[in-house]
Design a protein around this motif. Structure first.
Motif, PDB file in Angstrom:
ATOM      1  N   LEU A 281      -7.129  40.928  46.001  1.00 25.97           N
ATOM      2  CA  LEU A 281      -7.776  42.142  45.911  1.00 25.97           C
ATOM      3  C   LEU A 281      -7.920  42.741  44.838  1.00 25.97           C
ATOM      4  CD1 LEU A 281      -6.807  43.923  49.225  1.00 25.97           C
ATOM      5  CD2 LEU A 281      -9.052  42.841  48.738  1.00 25.97           C
ATOM      6  N   LEU A 310      -7.635  48.893  37.122  1.00 25.85           N
ATOM      7  CA  LEU A 310      -6.906  49.413  38.373  1.00 25.85           C
ATOM      8  C   LEU A 310      -5.497  49.373  38.473  1.00 25.85           C
ATOM      9  CD1 LEU A 310      -8.815  47.716  41.210  1.00 25.85           C
ATOM     10  CD2 LEU A 310      -8.757  50.145  40.555  1.00 25.85           C
ATOM     11  N   ARG A 312      -1.663  46.982  38.885  1.00 22.90           N
ATOM     12  CA  ARG A 312      -1.112  45.507  38.938  1.00 22.90           C
ATOM     13  C   ARG A 312      -0.367  45.584  40.453  1.00 22.90           C
ATOM     14  NH1 ARG A 312       1.576  41.918  35.770  1.00 22.90           N
ATOM     15  NH2 ARG A 312       3.474  41.096  36.675  1.00 22.90           N
ATOM     16  N   THR A 314       2.312  43.287  42.479  1.00 25.24           N
ATOM     17  CA  THR A 314       3.609  42.361  42.406  1.00 25.24           C
ATOM     18  C   THR A 314       4.311  41.914  43.781  1.00 25.24           C
ATOM     19  OG1 THR A 314       4.116  43.544  40.331  1.00 25.24           O
ATOM     20  CG2 THR A 314       5.533  41.809  41.123  1.00 25.24           C
TER      21      THR A 314
ATOM     22  N   LYS B  80     -12.072  52.001  46.715  1.00 23.96           N
ATOM     23  CA  LYS B  80     -12.345  50.766  47.035  1.00 23.96           C
ATOM     24  C   LYS B  80     -11.194  49.826  47.177  1.00 23.96           C
ATOM     25  CE  LYS B  80     -15.399  46.963  45.588  1.00 23.96           C
ATOM     26  NZ  LYS B  80     -14.663  46.167  44.597  1.00 23.96           N
ATOM     27  N   PHE B  81     -10.592  49.724  46.141  1.00 23.39           N
ATOM     28  CA  PHE B  81      -9.346  49.105  46.233  1.00 23.39           C
ATOM     29  C   PHE B  81      -8.309  49.356  47.258  1.00 23.39           C
ATOM     30  CE2 PHE B  81      -4.920  48.274  44.394  1.00 23.39           C
ATOM     31  CZ  PHE B  81      -4.669  46.952  44.761  1.00 23.39           C
ATOM     32  N   GLU B  84      -8.958  48.857  50.961  1.00 23.80           N
ATOM     33  CA  GLU B  84      -8.607  47.235  51.390  1.00 23.80           C
ATOM     34  C   GLU B  84      -7.279  47.032  51.219  1.00 23.80           C
ATOM     35  OE1 GLU B  84     -11.582  44.339  50.980  1.00 23.80           O
ATOM     36  OE2 GLU B  84     -12.213  45.463  49.206  1.00 23.80           O
ATOM     37  N   ILE B  85      -6.416  47.536  50.531  1.00 20.87           N
ATOM     38  CA  ILE B  85      -5.155  47.118  50.223  1.00 20.87           C
ATOM     39  C   ILE B  85      -4.163  47.624  51.405  1.00 20.87           C
ATOM     40  CG2 ILE B  85      -4.064  48.811  48.648  1.00 20.87           C
ATOM     41  CD1 ILE B  85      -3.495  44.995  48.072  1.00 20.87           C
ATOM     42  N   LYS B  88      -3.595  46.078  54.537  1.00 21.16           N
ATOM     43  CA  LYS B  88      -2.820  44.482  54.554  1.00 21.16           C
ATOM     44  C   LYS B  88      -1.585  44.795  53.972  1.00 21.16           C
ATOM     45  CE  LYS B  88      -7.120  42.082  53.571  1.00 21.16           C
ATOM     46  NZ  LYS B  88      -7.958  41.031  53.045  1.00 21.16           N
ATOM     47  N   PRO B  90       2.513  44.957  54.137  1.00 22.39           N
ATOM     48  CA  PRO B  90       3.383  44.127  54.939  1.00 22.39           C
ATOM     49  C   PRO B  90       4.343  44.888  55.711  1.00 22.39           C
ATOM     50  CG  PRO B  90       4.424  44.035  52.706  1.00 22.39           C
ATOM     51  CD  PRO B  90       3.034  44.725  52.531  1.00 22.39           C
ATOM     52  N   SER B 110       7.678  44.222  50.560  1.00 23.31           N
ATOM     53  CA  SER B 110       8.021  43.264  49.380  1.00 23.31           C
ATOM     54  C   SER B 110       6.933  43.474  48.417  1.00 23.31           C
ATOM     55  CB  SER B 110       8.299  41.913  49.782  1.00 23.31           C
ATOM     56  OG  SER B 110       7.241  41.350  50.352  1.00 23.31           O
ATOM     57  N   THR B 111       6.129  44.357  48.686  1.00 28.59           N
ATOM     58  CA  THR B 111       4.881  44.716  47.699  1.00 28.59           C
ATOM     59  C   THR B 111       5.057  45.817  46.796  1.00 28.59           C
ATOM     60  OG1 THR B 111       3.248  43.630  49.489  1.00 28.59           O
ATOM     61  CG2 THR B 111       2.316  44.779  47.708  1.00 28.59           C
ATOM     62  N   ASP B 112       4.741  45.787  45.585  1.00 30.33           N
ATOM     63  CA  ASP B 112       4.875  46.851  44.532  1.00 30.33           C
ATOM     64  C   ASP B 112       3.572  46.881  43.787  1.00 30.33           C
ATOM     65  OD1 ASP B 112       7.738  47.121  44.205  1.00 30.33           O
ATOM     66  OD2 ASP B 112       6.903  48.016  42.394  1.00 30.33           O
ATOM     67  N   ILE B 113       2.997  48.094  43.903  1.00 28.45           N
ATOM     68  CA  ILE B 113       1.650  48.168  43.490  1.00 28.45           C
ATOM     69  C   ILE B 113       1.578  49.176  42.524  1.00 28.45           C
ATOM     70  CG2 ILE B 113      -0.845  48.441  43.695  1.00 28.45           C
ATOM     71  CD1 ILE B 113      -0.688  47.547  46.591  1.00 28.45           C
ATOM     72  N   GLN B 114       1.301  48.783  41.232  1.00 32.14           N
ATOM     73  CA  GLN B 114       1.196  49.931  40.191  1.00 32.14           C
ATOM     74  C   GLN B 114      -0.294  50.308  40.073  1.00 32.14           C
ATOM     75  OE1 GLN B 114       2.696  49.175  36.207  1.00 32.14           O
ATOM     76  NE2 GLN B 114       4.230  47.759  37.022  1.00 32.14           N
ATOM     77  N   MET B 115      -0.554  51.466  40.170  1.00 33.95           N
ATOM     78  CA  MET B 115      -2.042  51.795  40.179  1.00 33.95           C
ATOM     79  C   MET B 115      -2.460  52.956  39.051  1.00 33.95           C
ATOM     80  SD  MET B 115      -3.274  52.144  44.078  1.00 33.95           S
ATOM     81  CE  MET B 115      -4.945  52.149  43.885  1.00 33.95           C
TER      82      MET B 115
END
Lengths: 380, 380
Positions: A281, A310, A312, A314, B80-81, B84-85, B88, B90, B110-115
């Motif tokens: 995504l 946007l 990252r 991980t 938009k991002f 969707e994320i 999904k 976990p 276990s998901t890490d998002i930097q926005m």
């Protein structure tokens, strides 16, 4: 030609054959469905010259009367209109009568349709195929062989042979291969053939196989396959499906598949798929779909992607088994997802030979499937 | 800003508000969702300046803890991002933390998002609306009022006012009208207002009403409507939906609707719809969609259409009631089907004043709906 036929059975057969009729026919006759009526039943045929589909409706099926034939004969009726109108007719029965000059009357309840029919003599003749040698494959097996390979076929007409799926049969091993030069999918199955039948370099268009798949039942009903010089014939119950074999020689892909690996991982299929799906995504925003996979000192695997606008993503992923060298590799996540989505096994094997060599993905519980994805050359 | 929130509730609220975020924003901030976090809960807002949607997630709902707030604050995240994320992710919980420069960390399992977050001060301010006077309409009623009129609104931006649906409220009668100059649909409902509230010439874009409809529950939950100078506000539970009122004066359509008819028919709605649907399939081939209706000497009605290439469809239709002059009229069958499909009554009334005058269609069991279709001028 004059008959009365049950609407539901007529509709089913029309839906089956209409997939072979051209939506924008080069000549009007190719946008038609041919009716051939005998005292045994009604044969419907459609053909766009690449594929032809024929379906037979018998006059009786067990105790049920399906059609009553007043006068045998033939006519070609326009497919697009006929496909849509038949299911909407008001009565359970449909009467079809051909008058002078192929003019056709269709009656059902209070509906009366006059249709401009075409001359059946002008309709393309189906290929004559020697049917003495054939193989039989269960419907659900052929469907999964198609599903697990066809997505990797090329969609570009620049190299027409790669828009097809390669079929080989040798020593009762039936093998499908598809590649678009960036990735490859292959699937093998054991089949029993009479008299050790074998063939090679039979290439069938991917979109034809996708159409075929819709006509094949989702169970173990046998589909009979006859391979001739430039045609393949599939027999599915009362339906015959003819496809042209693509011209040309399919490239030899056996040499690009490595047998040994410097890094080997066993991962949980669903967890890997979900992690790559999230990274996808983010990668999609950069159009390149680049996702990175890196082994870590703690024995986990890191999946990551980034976008300058946007941010990252991980992901930390547990590894069931890890042998060999540490690794960092980048790949097209869309291609990876396409492959992961058709792997039905709980765990999968991934083999690498460094960041510049093909990535190999296989289910762990059987040796019949293999996926190859070329990595991206990236910096950093 | 720092909080932990349940994924499902966050996802629901994001799906609701994201309909107002621009998919191709003129400036990046309009492609975002604003988060405002207080110790009471989380307010999400999206706006494309034409419409704005706000949804509030309370920290608790009955016994259930939905969010735990560590630090109040605000940020704007790309819609938009994020849409969707989130679904999904976990884990069942999502942690959101804003760092320096609106940089935002989103963690789940276990998901890490930097926005890359944006400055909430730059986000458009919602209109201030005097909410002292409002009307309340059951959700299922407002949905059917929209469904029964919005299809007749114009899709051409040449006359922007006609892309909207006209609202009038007078003596507790709430009326919707839409027209594209070729056909008209209107729907009236009785509502109870405080202090005899009235308004006129309130025009709301058809596509806005279609979006609103998706947020309104399919039951009798009340939707509160506040009409201000140039804005309408809808309150649907925890969701606020703001829409701009279209500029301009809606044409007066009351004079084009005849009250008396030279020919009157009562027909079975479903049988008429099915017959016109079959004739439509033939008429579509000619692009004009012309279908003809003719009364017959035997008291039946004939529906017909023809195409030079395909042939002719003729339908015989029983009439429940027929008074007045014999008639032959031609009309656009697509417009007729659009109207017939939103009439829920078993029988309908059709009134004519000759082949050149507007056709009027009304359900027979209530006076709240009216459809008008202009006929085609044809020869023969």
């Amino acid at each position: 030609m004059k008959l009365t036929i049950r609407k539901d059975q007529l509709n089913d057969a029309i839906q089956q054959v209409s997939k072979a009729s051209s939506s924008r026919p080069a000549i009007p006759i190719l946008g038609g469905i041919k009716f051939d009526v005998t005292h045994q039943g009604v044969t419907l045929t459609a053909s766009d010259t690449d594929i032809s589909i024929q379906s037979f409706i018998p006059v009786e099926d067990g105790d049920q009367i399906i059609a009553s034939i007043d006068k045998p004969g033939s006519v070609v009726l326009p497919a697009k209109f006929f496909v849509e109108i038949v299911k909407k007719l008001p009565s359970e029965n449909v009467e079809i009568e051909v008058k002078d000059g192929h003019q056709t009357l269709v009656r059902s309840g209070s509906t009366d349709i006059q249709m401009v029919g075409l001359d059946p003599e002008e309709f393309p003749v189906l290929p004559t195929i020697d049917q003495s040698e054939s193989i039989s494959v269960p419907g659900d097996l052929i469907k999964s062989m198609i599903r697990q390979t066809v997505f990797a076929a090329s969609t570009s007409e620049q190299t027409p042979i790669l828009t097809g799926v390669l079929w080989n049969l040798q020593e009762d091993q039936f093998k499908f291969v598809a590649t678009d030069r960036h990735r490859l999918a292959s699937r093998t199955a054991s089949v029993s053939t009479e008299s050790g039948l074998r063939f090679s370099n039979v290439v069938i268009a991917g979109k034809t196989l996708a159409e075929l798949s819709k006509l094949v039942p989702d169970d173990n009903t046998l589909v009979e396959i006859v391979v001739a010089d430039n045609q393949v014939l599939f027999k599915i119950g009362h339906v015959l499906f003819f496809s042209r074999i693509l011209d040309g020689t399919y490239p030899d892909t056996s040499k690009i598949i490595p047998q040994n690996f410097k890094t080997e991982l066993v991962l949980h299929t669903k967890k890997l798929t979900d992690a790559i799906d999230r990274a996808y995504l983010m990668s999609r925003e950069e159009k390149t779909n680049i996702v990175r996979l890196a082994t870590q000192d703690d024995g986990m695997v890191e999946i990551s992607s980034s976008s300058t606008e946007l941010g990252r993503v991980t992901e930390q992923l547990e590894v069931k088994q890890f042998t060999g060298d540490p690794l960092r590799v980048a790949f097209n996540s869309k291609y990876m997802l396409d492959a992961l989505k058709v792997i039905d096994s709980e765990y999968l094997f991934v083999g690498f030979n460094g960041p510049m060599s093909p990535i190999i993905i296989k289910p762990t519980d059987h040796p019949h499937s293999l996926h190859l994805i070329l990595p991206y050359r990236t910096t950093g």
